[in-house]
Enzyme design. Structure first.
Site, PDB file in Angstrom:
ATOM      1  N   PHE A 120       0.818  -1.220   0.000  1.00 49.25           N
ATOM      2  CA  PHE A 120       0.000   0.000   0.000  1.00 49.25           C
ATOM      3  C   PHE A 120       0.850   1.268   0.000  1.00 49.25           C
ATOM      4  O   PHE A 120       0.411   2.325  -0.448  1.00 49.25           O
ATOM      5  CB  PHE A 120      -0.965  -0.015   1.193  1.00 49.25           C
ATOM      6  CG  PHE A 120      -0.392   0.399   2.523  1.00 49.25           C
ATOM      7  CD1 PHE A 120      -0.515   1.699   2.984  1.00 49.25           C
ATOM      8  CD2 PHE A 120       0.260  -0.522   3.329  1.00 49.25           C
ATOM      9  CE1 PHE A 120       0.002   2.082   4.214  1.00 49.25           C
ATOM     10  CE2 PHE A 120       0.773  -0.149   4.561  1.00 49.25           C
ATOM     11  CZ  PHE A 120       0.654   1.157   5.005  1.00 49.25           C
ATOM     12  N   LYS A 121       2.073   1.156   0.474  1.00 47.78           N
ATOM     13  CA  LYS A 121       2.885   2.369   0.618  1.00 47.78           C
ATOM     14  C   LYS A 121       3.293   2.972  -0.726  1.00 47.78           C
ATOM     15  O   LYS A 121       3.656   4.138  -0.808  1.00 47.78           O
ATOM     16  CB  LYS A 121       4.105   2.074   1.485  1.00 47.78           C
ATOM     17  CG  LYS A 121       3.614   1.683   2.880  1.00 47.78           C
ATOM     18  CD  LYS A 121       4.660   1.430   3.903  1.00 47.78           C
ATOM     19  CE  LYS A 121       3.946   1.127   5.220  1.00 47.78           C
ATOM     20  NZ  LYS A 121       4.815   0.862   6.318  1.00 47.78           N
ATOM     21  N   ASP A 122       3.186   2.169  -1.796  1.00 51.98           N
ATOM     22  CA  ASP A 122       3.463   2.716  -3.132  1.00 51.98           C
ATOM     23  C   ASP A 122       2.516   3.864  -3.476  1.00 51.98           C
ATOM     24  O   ASP A 122       2.890   4.779  -4.196  1.00 51.98           O
ATOM     25  CB  ASP A 122       3.303   1.618  -4.196  1.00 51.98           C
ATOM     26  CG  ASP A 122       4.418   0.581  -4.149  1.00 51.98           C
ATOM     27  OD1 ASP A 122       5.567   0.964  -3.892  1.00 51.98           O
ATOM     28  OD2 ASP A 122       4.131  -0.613  -4.379  1.00 51.98           O
ATOM     29  N   LEU A 125       4.252   6.738  -1.754  1.00 48.80           N
ATOM     30  CA  LEU A 125       5.681   6.982  -1.977  1.00 48.80           C
ATOM     31  C   LEU A 125       6.048   7.211  -3.440  1.00 48.80           C
ATOM     32  O   LEU A 125       7.052   7.858  -3.725  1.00 48.80           O
ATOM     33  CB  LEU A 125       6.508   5.867  -1.340  1.00 48.80           C
ATOM     34  CG  LEU A 125       6.556   6.050   0.194  1.00 48.80           C
ATOM     35  CD1 LEU A 125       6.964   4.774   0.897  1.00 48.80           C
ATOM     36  CD2 LEU A 125       7.501   7.188   0.579  1.00 48.80           C
TER      37      LEU A 125
END
Length: 536
Positions: A120-122, A125
């Site tokens: 999910f951090k994509d 980021l």
């Protein structure tokens, strides 16, 4: 709540205020150790539910971000371009699709793992990497050599942030990235995703201890006047406000997906359930709720590192778990193996501001900053603090919490695999091609178990549970849950990008035991110097 074109930001602890969006993105953490927050939460334009309902993920992101970023800082066309490039790297046309996991129980899964590093951090980021690049290009126009503004990005990871940040910044001009991770406490695939990126501007440092130890080092570096005077240091962890901002989009996107399901009406009740470690992901949901998404509650799902769950069950006591001698407990969901949830500070500020009925907005802001500073100081010196009843009631009005044990996590992966066969899956969803069973990663499993408990208490309420990572990133937990199941074969859920990854050339710098943050500072300085020498 009103929307103003000149949205400004302040620190939760009061030392900085009136800051621009660019200031808070490039600084990351305030000089007083506080986190940056918007001075006001913007309200949504009239008719947003109709006008935004059929927008693409990118167009929706633009509408939401425009409420927080003044066009005088980033002109509209530039912001659209940054957003478009950020999500062009995603493998699914919807970017964050919603899957119906259990029709009878009204349980949906929001798949957030279709970005380049399968986590999910994509979502945040990729956007943050492009923002850093945009601001640097602007600062460095016409400048050469030592005059150029060079950013030193420093972050800690319990697994997913590191690779997502590295993929967002690899090869970008005028920026070095340092990622600290705890030795032996990230999965082999996660470690390989980070350490096999050999771009000259990428530096991985492995630290003896836990994620919290890495995070403490990062916070000490941000507070160090020496490093701040010589290097422009910036944050990629969810302490960076841009991370939270980018994540607000998928709450709106999934809400609109839900409105298109059969039987949905304006009276339909809904909840979001979020596997939570550092509190950033669910905080984005809270902002979405405060802006106007009609979610009944946000459900915090913790693993056995349960500081957030204990806060709600203990009458507002926020304390490090002193019963665990080793501090952080290692679980099957390592990205949530965190002792203290950094982003909770942001929520506490707004709850303190809301609970303070007296005085002007400026006076209430000042009081909220004083309260947060006192609480965080108590956490540091006494290991915890207790909030006033009004603050606790404010939290309980919008959140519930659930704690999911290690055994329950494994059990949930198993039971979902054998009972959930969703049909509306797009490319890259995690299901067995032999049995059709849906495969959860251990963090998403914590969310689903918590969601099922919430559904028992609230039958008929639609629940969206956030699926935060692809199961291939956590092979050992998934194998433990499913290896005895008929038709299960881990290799069939392994994305092409992961095949052979662990055998590739890798580069990592171990930080010697006892070196502390000062030792890390010296490594950072030496590596940046060497990198810049190579460019000159």
């Amino acid at each position: 709540m009103s929307h103003t074109l000149s949205q400004k930001y302040l620190s939760t602890r009061g030392a900085s205020y009136g800051l621009s969006f660019e200031d808070v993105v490039l600084k990351g953490l305030a000089s007083d150790g506080g986190l940056f927050i918007p001075e006001e939460i913007p309200s949504l334009p009239a008719g947003w539910e109709t006008e935004w309902r059929d927008l693409s993920f990118e167009d929706l992101a633009y509408r939401i971000m425009s409420l927080y970023i003044s066009p005088s800082e980033i002109p509209s066309e530039d912001l659209k371009d940054i957003i478009r490039r950020s999500y062009a790297t995603f493998r699914h046309p919807e970017r964050t699709p919603v899957v119906e996991l259990d029709e009878k129980r009204n349980l949906y899964l929001l798949e957030l793992f279709h970005g380049p590093t399968f986590a999910f951090k994509d979502v945040a980021l990729q956007f943050l990497g492009n923002l850093f690049e945009y601001f640097l290009v602007r600062k460095n126009e016409g400048k050469e050599g030592k005059d150029r503004h060079h950013l030193t990005v420093i972050g800690a990871t319990s697994g997913d942030t590191g690779s997502a940040a590295i993929y967002g910044l690899r090869g970008k001009k005028d920026v070095s990235i340092f990622i600290l991770f705890p030795t032996g406490r990230v999965s082999p695939i996660q470690q390989a995703q980070m350490t096999t990126v050999l771009d000259a501007n990428v530096h991985n440092l492995t630290v003896e201890g836990s994620f919290d130890d890495c995070q403490d080092i990062v916070k000490a570096l941000f507070a160090d006047p020496d490093l701040n005077s010589t290097h422009n240091i910036a944050a990629v962890n969810s302490i960076n406000w841009a991370r939270i901002l980018a994540q607000i989009t998928y709450y709106f996107y999934s809400y609109f997906s839900l409105t298109k399901t059969p039987g949905f009406s304006k009276d339909t009740k809904m909840r979001f359930v979020v596997p939570s470690g550092n509190f950033g992901d669910i905080l984005a949901g809270w902002f979405a709720k405060r802006m106007g998404i009609p979610a009944e509650k946000l459900v915090i799902a913790t693993n056995e590192n349960d500081i957030l769950d204990r806060f709600f069950r203990s009458g507002g006591q926020y304390t490090k778990n002193t019963t665990q001698a080793e501090g952080v407990k290692e679980t099957h969901s390592p990205a949530m193996d965190i002792l203290v949830s950094s982003n909770f500070e942001r929520l506490l500020w707004f709850l303190a501001f809301q609970a303070d009925g007296a005085g002007s907005a400026d006076e209430r802001r000042k009081h909220a900053c004083e309260s947060v500073s006192n609480w965080l100081n108590q956490l540091k010196t006494q290991g915890g603090f207790t909030v006033p009843q009004a603050v606790l009631e404010g939290a309980k009005a919008e959140f519930e919490s659930e704690r999911v044990s290690n055994d329950e996590t494994i059990d949930q992966i198993k039971s979902t695999y054998t009972s959930s066969f969703p049909s509306n899956l797009g490319p890259g969803s995690a299901k067995s091609s032999k049995t059709g069973g849906y495969i959860l990663d251990p963090h998403s499993a914590v969310g689903v178990r918590a969601a099922l408990r919430s559904i028992e208490r609230n039958p008929g309420v639609k629940h969206i549970s956030l699926s935060t990572a692809h199961p291939a990133k956590f092979a050992s937990a998934v194998d433990l849950a499913l290896r005895a199941e008929d038709g299960y074969d881990f290799t069939e859920v392994l994305p092409q990008e992961f095949i052979g990854l662990e055998q590739r050339e890798s580069r990592v710098t171990p930080i010697r035991a006892g070196a502390g943050w000062v030792g890390v500072r010296e490594v950072v300085k030496a590596e940046v110097e060497q990198e810049l020498q190579g460019l000159r």
